[in-house]
Design a protein around this motif. Structure first.
Motif, PDB file in Angstrom:
ATOM      1  N   ARG A 114       0.827  -1.212   0.000  1.00  0.00           N
ATOM      2  CA  ARG A 114       0.000   0.000   0.000  1.00  0.00           C
ATOM      3  C   ARG A 114       0.865   1.267   0.000  1.00  0.00           C
ATOM      4  O   ARG A 114       0.519   2.270  -0.622  1.00  0.00           O
ATOM      5  CB  ARG A 114      -0.921  -0.006   1.228  1.00  0.00           C
ATOM      6  N   GLU A 115       1.998   1.223   0.694  1.00  0.00           N
ATOM      7  CA  GLU A 115       2.849   2.407   0.813  1.00  0.00           C
ATOM      8  C   GLU A 115       3.851   2.521  -0.332  1.00  0.00           C
ATOM      9  O   GLU A 115       4.202   3.630  -0.747  1.00  0.00           O
ATOM     10  CB  GLU A 115       3.599   2.384   2.156  1.00  0.00           C
ATOM     11  N   ILE A 116       4.350   1.386  -0.831  1.00  0.00           N
ATOM     12  CA  ILE A 116       5.324   1.375  -1.924  1.00  0.00           C
ATOM     13  C   ILE A 116       4.819   0.389  -2.973  1.00  0.00           C
ATOM     14  O   ILE A 116       4.698  -0.803  -2.682  1.00  0.00           O
ATOM     15  CB  ILE A 116       6.721   0.953  -1.425  1.00  0.00           C
ATOM     16  N   PRO A 117       4.495   0.831  -4.169  1.00  0.00           N
ATOM     17  CA  PRO A 117       3.935  -0.054  -5.196  1.00  0.00           C
ATOM     18  C   PRO A 117       4.801  -1.290  -5.441  1.00  0.00           C
ATOM     19  O   PRO A 117       6.024  -1.194  -5.543  1.00  0.00           O
ATOM     20  CB  PRO A 117       3.890   0.843  -6.446  1.00  0.00           C
ATOM     21  N   ASP A 118       4.122  -2.456  -5.492  1.00  0.00           N
ATOM     22  CA  ASP A 118       4.746  -3.754  -5.773  1.00  0.00           C
ATOM     23  C   ASP A 118       5.691  -4.235  -4.674  1.00  0.00           C
ATOM     24  O   ASP A 118       6.421  -5.215  -4.871  1.00  0.00           O
ATOM     25  CB  ASP A 118       5.508  -3.730  -7.106  1.00  0.00           C
ATOM     26  N   ALA A 119       5.709  -3.546  -3.542  1.00  0.00           N
ATOM     27  CA  ALA A 119       6.559  -4.001  -2.427  1.00  0.00           C
ATOM     28  C   ALA A 119       5.821  -5.093  -1.632  1.00  0.00           C
ATOM     29  O   ALA A 119       4.594  -5.092  -1.586  1.00  0.00           O
ATOM     30  CB  ALA A 119       6.904  -2.830  -1.517  1.00  0.00           C
ATOM     31  N   PRO A 120       6.566  -6.015  -1.023  1.00  0.00           N
ATOM     32  CA  PRO A 120       8.025  -6.159  -1.081  1.00  0.00           C
ATOM     33  C   PRO A 120       8.475  -6.737  -2.421  1.00  0.00           C
ATOM     34  O   PRO A 120       7.816  -7.602  -2.984  1.00  0.00           O
ATOM     35  CB  PRO A 120       8.331  -7.129   0.062  1.00  0.00           C
ATOM     36  N   HIS A 121       9.615  -6.258  -2.890  1.00  0.00           N
ATOM     37  CA  HIS A 121      10.134  -6.722  -4.174  1.00  0.00           C
ATOM     38  C   HIS A 121      10.876  -8.043  -4.038  1.00  0.00           C
ATOM     39  O   HIS A 121      11.114  -8.729  -5.036  1.00  0.00           O
ATOM     40  CB  HIS A 121      11.074  -5.659  -4.754  1.00  0.00           C
ATOM     41  N   GLU A 122      11.265  -8.396  -2.824  1.00  0.00           N
ATOM     42  CA  GLU A 122      11.955  -9.655  -2.558  1.00  0.00           C
ATOM     43  C   GLU A 122      11.559 -10.141  -1.167  1.00  0.00           C
ATOM     44  O   GLU A 122      11.659  -9.390  -0.188  1.00  0.00           O
ATOM     45  CB  GLU A 122      13.472  -9.482  -2.617  1.00  0.00           C
ATOM     46  N   ILE A 123      11.056 -11.382  -1.083  1.00  0.00           N
ATOM     47  CA  ILE A 123      10.824 -12.013   0.211  1.00  0.00           C
ATOM     48  C   ILE A 123      11.912 -13.064   0.382  1.00  0.00           C
ATOM     49  O   ILE A 123      11.950 -14.062  -0.331  1.00  0.00           O
ATOM     50  CB  ILE A 123       9.425 -12.648   0.291  1.00  0.00           C
ATOM     51  N   LEU A 124      12.799 -12.796   1.311  1.00  0.00           N
ATOM     52  CA  LEU A 124      13.997 -13.617   1.495  1.00  0.00           C
ATOM     53  C   LEU A 124      13.850 -14.445   2.766  1.00  0.00           C
ATOM     54  O   LEU A 124      13.663 -13.903   3.858  1.00  0.00           O
ATOM     55  CB  LEU A 124      15.235 -12.717   1.591  1.00  0.00           C
ATOM     56  N   LEU A 125      13.930 -15.756   2.625  1.00  0.00           N
ATOM     57  CA  LEU A 125      13.846 -16.670   3.767  1.00  0.00           C
ATOM     58  C   LEU A 125      15.256 -17.041   4.223  1.00  0.00           C
ATOM     59  O   LEU A 125      16.086 -17.450   3.417  1.00  0.00           O
ATOM     60  CB  LEU A 125      13.078 -17.937   3.382  1.00  0.00           C
ATOM     61  N   VAL A 126      15.510 -16.903   5.533  1.00  0.00           N
ATOM     62  CA  VAL A 126      16.800 -17.285   6.112  1.00  0.00           C
ATOM     63  C   VAL A 126      16.649 -18.660   6.755  1.00  0.00           C
ATOM     64  O   VAL A 126      15.756 -18.878   7.579  1.00  0.00           O
ATOM     65  CB  VAL A 126      17.278 -16.260   7.153  1.00  0.00           C
ATOM     66  N   LEU A 127      17.523 -19.589   6.375  1.00  0.00           N
ATOM     67  CA  LEU A 127      17.505 -20.957   6.895  1.00  0.00           C
ATOM     68  C   LEU A 127      18.864 -21.318   7.484  1.00  0.00           C
ATOM     69  O   LEU A 127      19.892 -20.825   7.015  1.00  0.00           O
ATOM     70  CB  LEU A 127      17.153 -21.957   5.783  1.00  0.00           C
ATOM     71  N   ASP A 128      18.839 -22.197   8.483  1.00  0.00           N
ATOM     72  CA  ASP A 128      20.063 -22.707   9.107  1.00  0.00           C
ATOM     73  C   ASP A 128      20.416 -24.035   8.445  1.00  0.00           C
ATOM     74  O   ASP A 128      19.670 -25.011   8.555  1.00  0.00           O
ATOM     75  CB  ASP A 128      19.814 -22.892  10.607  1.00  0.00           C
ATOM     76  N   ALA A 129      21.549 -24.089   7.745  1.00  0.00           N
ATOM     77  CA  ALA A 129      21.924 -25.295   7.004  1.00  0.00           C
ATOM     78  C   ALA A 129      22.143 -26.492   7.913  1.00  0.00           C
ATOM     79  O   ALA A 129      21.970 -27.637   7.486  1.00  0.00           O
ATOM     80  CB  ALA A 129      23.193 -25.028   6.189  1.00  0.00           C
ATOM     81  N   THR A 130      22.508 -26.253   9.175  1.00  0.00           N
ATOM     82  CA  THR A 130      22.797 -27.365  10.080  1.00  0.00           C
ATOM     83  C   THR A 130      21.549 -28.157  10.452  1.00  0.00           C
ATOM     84  O   THR A 130      21.660 -29.264  10.987  1.00  0.00           O
ATOM     85  CB  THR A 130      23.462 -26.857  11.373  1.00  0.00           C
ATOM     86  N   THR A 131      20.356 -27.610  10.186  1.00  0.00           N
ATOM     87  CA  THR A 131      19.120 -28.323  10.532  1.00  0.00           C
ATOM     88  C   THR A 131      18.697 -29.323   9.465  1.00  0.00           C
ATOM     89  O   THR A 131      17.723 -30.053   9.640  1.00  0.00           O
ATOM     90  CB  THR A 131      17.973 -27.323  10.775  1.00  0.00           C
ATOM     91  N   GLY A 132      19.365 -29.353   8.304  1.00  0.00           N
ATOM     92  CA  GLY A 132      19.091 -30.357   7.280  1.00  0.00           C
ATOM     93  C   GLY A 132      17.662 -30.324   6.775  1.00  0.00           C
ATOM     94  O   GLY A 132      17.161 -29.300   6.315  1.00  0.00           O
ATOM     95  N   GLN A 133      16.960 -31.478   6.870  1.00  0.00           N
ATOM     96  CA  GLN A 133      15.608 -31.595   6.347  1.00  0.00           C
ATOM     97  C   GLN A 133      14.614 -30.677   7.063  1.00  0.00           C
ATOM     98  O   GLN A 133      13.567 -30.328   6.510  1.00  0.00           O
ATOM     99  CB  GLN A 133      15.139 -33.048   6.447  1.00  0.00           C
TER     100      GLN A 133
END
Length: 439
Positions: A348-367
């Motif tokens: 609503r405040e910035i057209p087409d935002a968010p432009h990127e939804i970035l998920l942070v994952l911990d590689a040590t957790t595997g599956q």
């Protein structure tokens, strides 16, 4: 005693409490980064206990050091005996013959007029040789060494000395791929390709098996999605999501530093208002990167933080807005609804935002990381993934599993704890490093 009283009167306890809060935040983050699983409500208490123990240890060491110095100084003092206290008698000078006096005078004159001996020049200190700067490839290889051993190392051990690629070998290879956290779907895809090539008579040597695996992994990792282009919008809004403890706030701080170093004006939004001291932790990263942080009081509405951060980014002509979000996956329905609400506020405040939804994952957790990615992708349609702690795990195969099952690209990988150790992910280099067995 008077000086101690004056020091206590002049002491600003507000500054002391602020310092104590910062120490608790730093210790809590170190505990999270080291993988120690402590319930969220006990983390400040554990951090405070560590500070108390550290202070007690410092006091004890100081007391022991003072006692040692006192005993040493007492021993070094000379013991004065009554006989030594008596003044020594001054002997009367003996009369010297005139000839001896003249010889002495000449000798003294020669000493006075003699040129001083040249001072020996100090040998130049040998400076230690600087450590060689590692290339990006070498840093990747060092960070992925555990994954390489658990995946390619075991594959090479299986293939070594095999003259025939038969069904038994393919079954053993399938087991290795599954246990290397490539996931069932990815493993089945790789095994199907191997079976097809074997039926056509194209697999006759171990090297051909390696080459086929490399080609298949490259194809899986080349996800056809939009590229991360922060110049495509102004401000470019990145909404960062993920559960607590995966290194989400640290990743935001490292990204902010990278963008700021490249000349971008960056603003951070402290949208995780539920985790204790999350905003303060983000503030510390903001100070390191030299960027502004928009935050509200703990427990505030995350949507309100997103609104103010978006307004500030537009008003200050920022290039990039990085918005942190809450990570309470144990309450999945409410969390996902909050993320959807934040997304609507930003749009609503910035057209087409968010432009990127970035998920942070911990590689040590595997599956477990793959399960988290599925849940978030269903709720907010992920654009990319940042995989942290890849250098400390043998479960790096999860990179391939995520790309294959979700068709979501891995944007960044964490290869260490330094501020510049978050690296853009290069699929070609990832596969080349895994299969590079040269020492």
């Amino acid at each position: 005693m008077e000086r101690l009283e004056q020091f206590i009167k002049q002491l600003d306890f507000t500054v002391v409490l602020e310092w104590l809060d910062k120490m608790i935040i730093i210790i809590t983050q170190l505990l999270l980064d080291s993988g120690i699983d402590i319930p969220e409500e006990y983390r400040p208490l554990v951090a405070l206990g560590i500070i108390y123990l550290g202070a007690t240890l410092v006091v004890l060491l100081s007391v022991l050091l003072l006692l040692k110095i006192f005993r040493k100084s007492k021993k070094s003092q000379p013991q004065i005996t009554p006989e030594a206290e008596k003044e020594p008698e001054v002997a009367a000078p003996e009369e010297q013959p005139e000839a001896e006096v003249e010889e002495t005078a000449v000798a003294e004159a020669e000493v006075l007029t003699a040129e001083p001996e040249p001072e020996l020049e100090a040998e130049p200190e040998i400076e230690p040789e600087p450590e060689p700067t590692l290339s990006v490839f070498e840093r990747f290889k060092r960070g992925l060494s555990k994954t390489q051993s658990s995946l390619v190392g075991r594959v090479d051990s299986l293939l070594r000395g095999k003259a025939v690629i038969d069904e038994d070998l393919v079954e053993e290879l399938e087991e290795i791929l599954i246990t290397a956290d490539l996931g069932m779907q990815t493993t089945q895809q790789l095994i199907s390709s191997l079976e097809e090539s074997r039926s056509r008579g194209e697999l006759e040597s171990a090297d051909q098996v390696r080459q086929l695996l490399m080609a298949e992994l490259r194809q899986i990792l080349q996800v056809e999605t939009k590229q991360l282009d922060v110049d495509s919008a102004s401000p470019f809004v990145i909404m960062v999501v993920g559960v607590n403890g995966v290194g989400k706030t640290t990743t935001i701080g490292k990204l902010a530093n990278q963008f700021a170093q490249s000349g971008k004006k960056v603003i951070l939004g402290a949208g995780d208002t539920f985790r204790a001291a999350a905003a303060e932790q983000l503030q510390i990263w903001g100070e390191r990167a030299g960027v502004e942080v928009i935050s509200h009081a703990e427990g505030s509405d995350p949507g309100a933080v997103a609104f103010d951060a978006a307004k500030a980014a537009v008003a200050r002509n920022a290039d990039v807005l990085l918005l942190d979000t809450a990570g309470r996956l144990h309450n999945k329905v409410n969390l996902m609804e909050e993320l959807k609400k934040i997304r609507r506020v930003l749009d609503r405040e910035i057209p087409d935002a968010p432009h990127e939804i970035l998920l942070v994952l911990d590689a040590t957790t595997g599956q477990n990381a793959l399960i988290q990615a599925r849940l978030f992708n269903e709720a907010v349609a992920l654009d990319g993934i940042a995989l942290t702690k890849l250098d400390g795990t043998a479960k790096g195969g999860i990179v391939v599993a995520i790309a294959a099952e979700l068709n979501v690209p891995v944007r960044f990988i964490g290869m260490g704890e330094q501020i510049d150790d978050l690296r853009p992910f290069d699929p070609e280099m990832f596969v080349s490093v895994l299969f590079d067995t040269a020492k």
